[in-house]
Design a protein around this motif. Structure first.
Motif, PDB file in Angstrom:
ATOM      1  N   ARG A  60       2.322   9.304   6.622  1.00 42.08           N
ATOM      2  CA  ARG A  60       1.421   8.253   6.118  1.00 42.08           C
ATOM      3  C   ARG A  60       0.356   7.902   7.153  1.00 42.08           C
ATOM      4  O   ARG A  60      -0.671   7.332   6.799  1.00 42.08           O
ATOM      5  CB  ARG A  60       2.221   7.017   5.729  1.00 42.08           C
ATOM      6  N   HIS A  69      -2.615  -1.765  11.512  1.00 41.42           N
ATOM      7  CA  HIS A  69      -3.819  -2.341  10.906  1.00 41.42           C
ATOM      8  C   HIS A  69      -3.561  -2.660   9.429  1.00 41.42           C
ATOM      9  O   HIS A  69      -3.863  -3.757   8.949  1.00 41.42           O
ATOM     10  CB  HIS A  69      -4.985  -1.354  11.040  1.00 41.42           C
ATOM     11  N   VAL A  70      -2.982  -1.688   8.725  1.00 44.48           N
ATOM     12  CA  VAL A  70      -2.730  -1.892   7.295  1.00 44.48           C
ATOM     13  C   VAL A  70      -1.710  -3.007   7.082  1.00 44.48           C
ATOM     14  O   VAL A  70      -1.818  -3.786   6.128  1.00 44.48           O
ATOM     15  CB  VAL A  70      -2.268  -0.573   6.636  1.00 44.48           C
ATOM     16  N   VAL A  87      -3.561  -6.131   7.080  1.00 46.43           N
ATOM     17  CA  VAL A  87      -4.364  -6.283   5.852  1.00 46.43           C
ATOM     18  C   VAL A  87      -3.465  -6.679   4.678  1.00 46.43           C
ATOM     19  O   VAL A  87      -3.789  -7.597   3.908  1.00 46.43           O
ATOM     20  CB  VAL A  87      -5.117  -4.958   5.546  1.00 46.43           C
ATOM     21  N   MET A  88      -2.318  -5.996   4.547  1.00 47.68           N
ATOM     22  CA  MET A  88      -1.413  -6.313   3.429  1.00 47.68           C
ATOM     23  C   MET A  88      -0.911  -7.754   3.533  1.00 47.68           C
ATOM     24  O   MET A  88      -0.845  -8.479   2.540  1.00 47.68           O
ATOM     25  CB  MET A  88      -0.201  -5.352   3.432  1.00 47.68           C
ATOM     26  N   TYR A 139       7.097   5.469  -1.001  1.00 51.66           N
ATOM     27  CA  TYR A 139       7.459   4.303  -0.216  1.00 51.66           C
ATOM     28  C   TYR A 139       6.187   3.676   0.340  1.00 51.66           C
ATOM     29  O   TYR A 139       5.136   4.303   0.382  1.00 51.66           O
ATOM     30  CB  TYR A 139       8.379   4.707   0.943  1.00 51.66           C
ATOM     31  N   GLN A 167       0.858  -1.190   0.000  1.00 51.26           N
ATOM     32  CA  GLN A 167       0.000   0.000   0.000  1.00 51.26           C
ATOM     33  C   GLN A 167       0.887   1.231   0.000  1.00 51.26           C
ATOM     34  O   GLN A 167       1.843   1.332   0.769  1.00 51.26           O
ATOM     35  CB  GLN A 167      -0.925   0.035   1.231  1.00 51.26           C
ATOM     36  N   LYS A 168       0.568   2.182  -0.881  1.00 48.10           N
ATOM     37  CA  LYS A 168       1.312   3.431  -0.925  1.00 48.10           C
ATOM     38  C   LYS A 168       0.342   4.545  -1.249  1.00 48.10           C
ATOM     39  O   LYS A 168      -0.762   4.312  -1.721  1.00 48.10           O
ATOM     40  CB  LYS A 168       2.436   3.343  -1.962  1.00 48.10           C
ATOM     41  N   ARG A 169       0.760   5.774  -0.971  1.00 51.81           N
ATOM     42  CA  ARG A 169      -0.148   6.910  -1.162  1.00 51.81           C
ATOM     43  C   ARG A 169      -0.288   7.279  -2.626  1.00 51.81           C
ATOM     44  O   ARG A 169      -1.306   7.780  -3.062  1.00 51.81           O
ATOM     45  CB  ARG A 169       0.339   8.110  -0.366  1.00 51.81           C
ATOM     46  N   ARG A 227      -3.601 -10.220   2.608  1.00 48.62           N
ATOM     47  CA  ARG A 227      -3.847 -10.230   1.162  1.00 48.62           C
ATOM     48  C   ARG A 227      -2.721 -10.947   0.418  1.00 48.62           C
ATOM     49  O   ARG A 227      -2.951 -11.680  -0.542  1.00 48.62           O
ATOM     50  CB  ARG A 227      -4.005  -8.798   0.652  1.00 48.62           C
ATOM     51  N   GLU A 254      -1.134   3.065  14.984  1.00 45.86           N
ATOM     52  CA  GLU A 254      -2.322   2.207  15.019  1.00 45.86           C
ATOM     53  C   GLU A 254      -2.787   1.863  13.591  1.00 45.86           C
ATOM     54  O   GLU A 254      -3.120   0.719  13.268  1.00 45.86           O
ATOM     55  CB  GLU A 254      -3.406   2.995  15.773  1.00 45.86           C
ATOM     56  N   PHE A 255      -2.810   2.897  12.747  1.00 44.76           N
ATOM     57  CA  PHE A 255      -3.202   2.706  11.347  1.00 44.76           C
ATOM     58  C   PHE A 255      -2.220   1.797  10.626  1.00 44.76           C
ATOM     59  O   PHE A 255      -2.607   0.870   9.912  1.00 44.76           O
ATOM     60  CB  PHE A 255      -3.285   4.081  10.676  1.00 44.76           C
TER      61      PHE A 255
END
Lengths: 805, 277
Positions: free
Chosen positions: B251, B259-260, B263-264, B193, B186-188, B267, B255-256
């Motif tokens: 980013r 979590h991500v 998820v990554m 990065y 995941q990246k913006r 997946r 906590e975020f």
């Protein structure tokens, strides 16, 4: 002759006039790397300047030691406030009636503020020398929150201490700049007190930055023999810059030539005057050599004009069936260390009082308090008319918040409150006269185009699937109907530093029937050389391809206030049409003489005057042009040229209906724009291809702002987003496809009915994207969440709504 | 954004490059693609008197795909990783990850050796190489040695490489047939990065799991890998979340990121398991 056989329609098409998607004549050089930007200018013996900037957001400058820097071979000078003060140039006036330090005068008020200006023989030596300047700072308490600043004992602007009267009325606190009030406070509060329903919300529009591809810069060249100063620069208003330079430097205005060469995007960032411009001028006067200053990307993001940073507290009153009865707004505006907001003088919060939007709101009140903080100065109109994006974001959020409170569909709530087509010209509660509009037609067309009912059904189904655990993606439908106010503006109430905001065009027809036109505006990518030639082509019947456009050289172009706030077409475009009509009027007399009939016996026919009732007897504009230079015509001066200075009777009010369909991943905060539909009504359409391009660009900037772009500070006043790694500038990858559409409601007071379009997509786009995010979470209880909607903030919404449990 | 002055060296072989490093000590740095070093120099956060460009050293180039081992020269670009069909057939994970690094222009110049040697926790290749259990070959004044990718990273920008050593080659064991691989990031935006990225291999009763930009080094977790090898996805994710130490930045907060990261990883595991068949 060949064109005798052509129909009028074919002759009109050959002109490539208004309505033609004529290709941009500028692109031949831009796409081949042949543009001529400020940094391309190289003059003999040119020196280079570079700034020493403050690492602190608030500090006293105890001392500046130049010795080591001056000892470096190739260093010519190091300028500080002490050096500029004998010239009175250590401070400069801002466009907002405040003043701003050119170089730190005893203290600094934001990180990145200019402290010393190093002048050296080349750019590399200048950078090395800037490192060698030793500055001793004494840190002071930092204020980055405007609400805190209004309560704090810390005095940011010690130079203003004791001044209780500012440029825009009383100052309530030492960190307070102005209060600006519009509308009827008592009546609005009475309506709020008795309303069936009142929705209240704080709507924050975060600080961001225009970030044009080309950063700001200038090259000053003082010729000590002729006494003439030539100043090249990234100026959106070259004529105003000439006047300002004359006023603050004492150099007579006729001895100053300001040139804006090609400009690589402005978006408001290049309206104001910067320390670098002043320092390059002073350095050139001191050294007698040309001096170039060009900032880098980080300097651009940290120190030149930011945009937005408005905290808008709103209350909106309505009946239970959704008729809006009143709107109240109090805005706390964070202006940073100096009030360098670029607005017409009488409008310290710009046209924020367009915040009743597209709606017939009978009673409203707006107050704006400007506040000093330890952030960079600015407050420019980033691809919008002055503070119009803030206003549109505010009302379009408040409509959504009200829809939630009323449990109504937000599209229907808009529809029942739109100003109706037969209400124009419409007098708004906050003081504007909207010139024309047909909002219901545009709205219905937009809803139909995206199958709004179908989308809502799909969304309802998605909510069920989410609740059943079958998907982790939500669907948001973002709605916006915006009304812009552009074309500043009527001289009776619009000026900048006392200069009326008219604009100008001068057209000269050459003997062979080609022409040159010069305007007081300056293109930064808008395609003026393409579109203004189209206006002239349609007005005087010469092919657009035979018309050269020139802007940006104050020695040759007529005086004008420049290009920003979508004012070029409404003001200079009108001047162009009016100048062309003067030429056509003279051409009519010449034609009548050549055809040996009375002036009134000829009529205009696309590209010629023909004898009424005998269309086979005519003189084309080409023939008339030649006659103007080679025939002695009784009662007429030779030549064929005209100039027009146009003072618009009113602003123009473009509008549009935008709809965004967005997929949101609640687990990661990632988003995907599935569809974006943009219907724009900018009145008469001059070049549909350029309009499409402007919409694509403006919506992309809106996407950036809504979905991630910000200038963020930490509590020490450090800029956290000072590079393009963190400051979100979308690439082709992040940019969705756009569907563009239009209606045409001409401006009744503009000579060709045009309204301006470049900034509409940003004004409409930002609330549209933001509303899509909000709408996705509305079924789960979200009312308001602040932009930018980057991944973690979207994730935070989901997390706060218990969607990760 | 103007770097301080420096001397530029362009040696033709590894020995000469090491000689220059020895001669100038702390003053010298090697440059591969330069995408990390040049911005640091322009920001004047890195200043060195001598820049040793490795472009002209042929020994550092080339991709060799053997039946058991793949070797990559340190100066192989990301673009070459993406366009080498033999490599994609042997270890598809490398192409999949390389496609998520930066943008095409950067990938034409950015190198795999620079990416792994710089020790930037944001880089994608270090975690990937730990997942693949790669080995880095180093050459220095005292000769050659090899360090396992899983042993190489000590802290942000600190690695087992000595100042006068050059990372020359990367050797990667070819995963057996039946091993599924996936890289999830995941990246913006393009060029960014990772907010969080996961490299996963699973199949034939084995597994390897590593993550990127969630600590000051890449994180390969033995216990997470072991759990996944046993088919315990929840155990794998729990072990990994225990091993990472993300810090708050633009980013998002910790906590975020945690979590991500979960998820990554899930997946990536899901895709790798599907590919394992």
């Amino acid at each position: 002759m060949n064109d005798q056989t052509l129909t009028p329609e074919e002759r009109a098409a050959n002109l490539k006039g208004m309505g033609s998607s004529r290709k941009r004549v500028e692109d031949v050089r831009f796409t081949q790397g042949k543009g001529n930007y400020v940094d391309d200018i190289k003059l003999d013996g040119m020196l280079f300047g570079d700034f020493v900037r403050s690492p602190y957001a608030h500090a006293r400058v105890v001392s500046v030691n130049k010795e080591a820097a001056l000892a470096l071979p190739g260093v010519i000078a190091v300028l500080t406030a002490e050096d500029l003060s004998p010239l009175g140039l250590h401070w400069m006036p801002t466009l907002a009636g405040d003043k701003q330090m050119v170089l730190a005068d005893g203290k600094v008020l934001f990180q990145g503020q200019e402290v010393a200006f190093v002048v050296a023989e080349d750019r590399y030596i200048a950078a090395d020398a800037a490192e060698l300047v030793e500055v001793e700072y004494e840190e002071l308490p930092v204020l980055t929150d405007p609400f805190e600043a209004l309560k704090s004992d810390v005095v940011l602007r010690e130079d203003l201490e004791g001044q209780t009267e500012g440029a825009h009325g009383p100052r309530k606190h030492h960190n307070h700049i102005f209060t600006w009030e519009q509308g009827d406070k008592d009546a609005t509060e009475a309506i709020l007190a008795e309303a069936d329903v009142v929705a209240e919300e704080m709507v924050y529009y975060h600080r961001t930055h225009p970030c044009p591809l080309e950063t700001c810069g200038s090259v000053a060249s003082m010729d000590k023999v002729t006494g003439k100063l030539t100043l090249y620069g990234t100026f959106q208003a070259p004529h105003a810059i000439r006047t300002v330079v004359s006023l603050i430097s004492g150099i007579a205005e006729h001895n100053i030539r300001v040139i804006s060469p090609d400009i690589g995007g402005g978006f408001g960032n290049k309206v104001g005057a910067y320390a670098g411009y002043v320092c390059s001028v002073v350095a050139s006067i001191v050294t007698g050599k040309p001096v170039k200053w060009v900032e880098d990307r980080m300097e651009n993001l940290m120190s030149t004009a930011f945009a937005r940073d408005y905290w808008m507290q709103g209350k909106i009153a309505a009946t239970t069936d959704g008729k809006i009865t009143g709107l109240w707004c109090h805005t706390t505006a964070d202006h940073g260390g100096f009030d360098a907001c670029a607005d017409p003088t009488k409008f310290p919060a710009g046209f924020m009082n367009i915040c009743t939007g597209s709606y017939d709101i009978p009673t409203a009140y707006l107050a704006v308090d400007g506040v000093y903080t330890n952030k960079a100065p600015g407050g420019v109109a980033y691809r919008c008319s002055f503070r119009v994006t803030e206003a549109a974001y505010f009302i379009e959020r408040m409509i959504e918040v009200l829809a939630i409170k009323l449990n109504m569909d937000a599209a229907e709530l808009r529809r029942i409150n739109f100003i109706k087509a037969d209400q124009f010209p419409y007098q708004s509660a906050l003081g504007w006269e909207y010139d024309s509009g047909d909002y219901h037609t545009a709205w219905d067309k937009a809803l139909k185009a995206v199958d709004y009912e179908g989308l809502r059904a799909e969304q309802a189904q998605r909510v069920e699937e989410f609740k059943a655990g079958k998907t982790r993606k939500l669907l948001g439908i973002g709605l916006t109907h915006f009304t812009e106010i552009v074309g500043a503006g009527p001289v009776k109430n619009c000026d900048i530093l006392g200069l009326g905001m008219f604009d100008s065009c001068e057209i000269r027809i050459h003997p062979t029937g080609s022409a040159i036109a010069r305007l007081g505006t300056i293109s930064q990518g808008q395609g003026h050389a393409t579109t203004f030639a189209q206006i002239i082509a349609s007005e005087i019947g010469l092919p657009a391809d035979d018309i050269t456009l020139e802007e940006g050289d104050t020695d040759t172009a007529p005086y004008g206030l420049g290009t920003y706030g979508s004012r070029s077409t409404p003001v200079a475009g009108a001047a162009t049409a009016m100048a062309a009509r003067k030429i056509r009027a003279k051409a009519q007399m010449i034609a009548a003489y050549l055809l040996e009939v009375h002036d009134d016996d000829v009529e205009w026919d696309v590209d010629r005057f023909s004898v009424k009732g005998a269309p086979e007897r005519f003189k084309t504009m080409k023939e008339i042009a030649f006659a103007a230079y080679n025939q002695a015509i009784p009662g007429l001066e030779p030549g064929l040229e005209a100039v027009s200075y146009y003072d618009p009777p009113n602003m123009t009010y473009p509008f549009g209906a935008y709809i965004c369909v967005m997929e949101i991943d609640v687990d990661t905060g990632e988003w995907d724009v599935r569809k974006f539909y943009a219907l724009d009504d900018c009145g008469t359409r001059i070049n549909p291809m350029i309009i499409d391009g402007q919409v694509h660009g403006g919506v992309t900037e809106a996407l950036a702002i809504a979905m991630g772009q910000e200038i963020a500070y930490d509590e020490m006043g450090n800029v956290k987003t000072g590079t393009l790694m963190d400051f979100f500038l979308p690439t082709a990858w992040e940019t969705p496809n756009y569907i563009t559409d239009y209606t045409v409601t001409p401006s009744p007071h503009h000579p060709i009915g045009a309204k301006g379009v470049g900034e509409s997509p940003n004004v409409g786009g930002v609330p549209c994207f933001s509303n899509a995010v909000h709408d996705a979470f509305r079924p789960f209880g979200l009312v308001q969440s602040h932009m930018p909607h980057d991944h973690w903030r979207i994730w935070k919404i989901a997390n706060g709504l218990g969607m990760h449990e | 954004m103007i770097p301080a002055g420096f001397e530029y060296h362009r040696p033709g072989d590894i020995a000469s490059a090491i000689g220059i490093l020895q001669e100038h000590g702390d003053e010298a740095r090697v440059i591969a693609g330069g995408h990390s070093l040049i911005p640091m120099m322009k920001l004047r956060m890195a200043e060195m008197g001598h820049l040793v460009d490795l472009q002209a050293i042929d020994e550092l180039k080339g991709i060799e795909v053997g039946s058991d081992t793949v070797t990559l020269g340190a100066m192989v670009t990301q673009h070459e990783l993406i366009t080498h069909d033999g490599l994609a057939a042997a270890i598809p994970l490398i192409r999949e990850a390389a496609l998520q690094i930066a943008d095409p222009q950067v990938r034409y110049v950015g190198t795999v050796g620079g990416n792994v040697a710089n020790g930037d926790p944001g880089n994608d290749m270090p975690g990937l190489m730990q997942c693949l259990n790669a080995t880095f070959d180093l050459s220095g004044p005292d000769g050659n040695r090899s360090v396992a990718a899983r042993e190489f990273y000590e802290a942000a920008y600190f690695t087992a490489r000595e100042d006068e050593e050059i990372l020359t080659r990367i050797s990667i064991p070819v995963p057996g047939a039946g091993v599924g691989q996936a890289y999830e990031k995941q990246k913006r935006k393009i060029g960014d990065y990772a907010t969080a990225a996961a490299a996963v291999m699973v199949g034939n009763g084995t597994a390897s799991v590593a993550m990127t930009n969630l600590a000051d080094t890449p994180v390969w977790s033995e216990s997470a890998s072991a759990a996944l090898a046993d088919g315990d996805v929840n155990g794998c994710v729990a072990a990994m979340l225990d091993a990472i130490e993300p810090v708050a930045d633009n980013r998002g907060p910790v906590e975020f990121k945690k979590h991500v990261a979960g998820v990554m990883l899930r997946r990536a595991i899901d895709r790798a398991q599907n590919r394992a068949g």
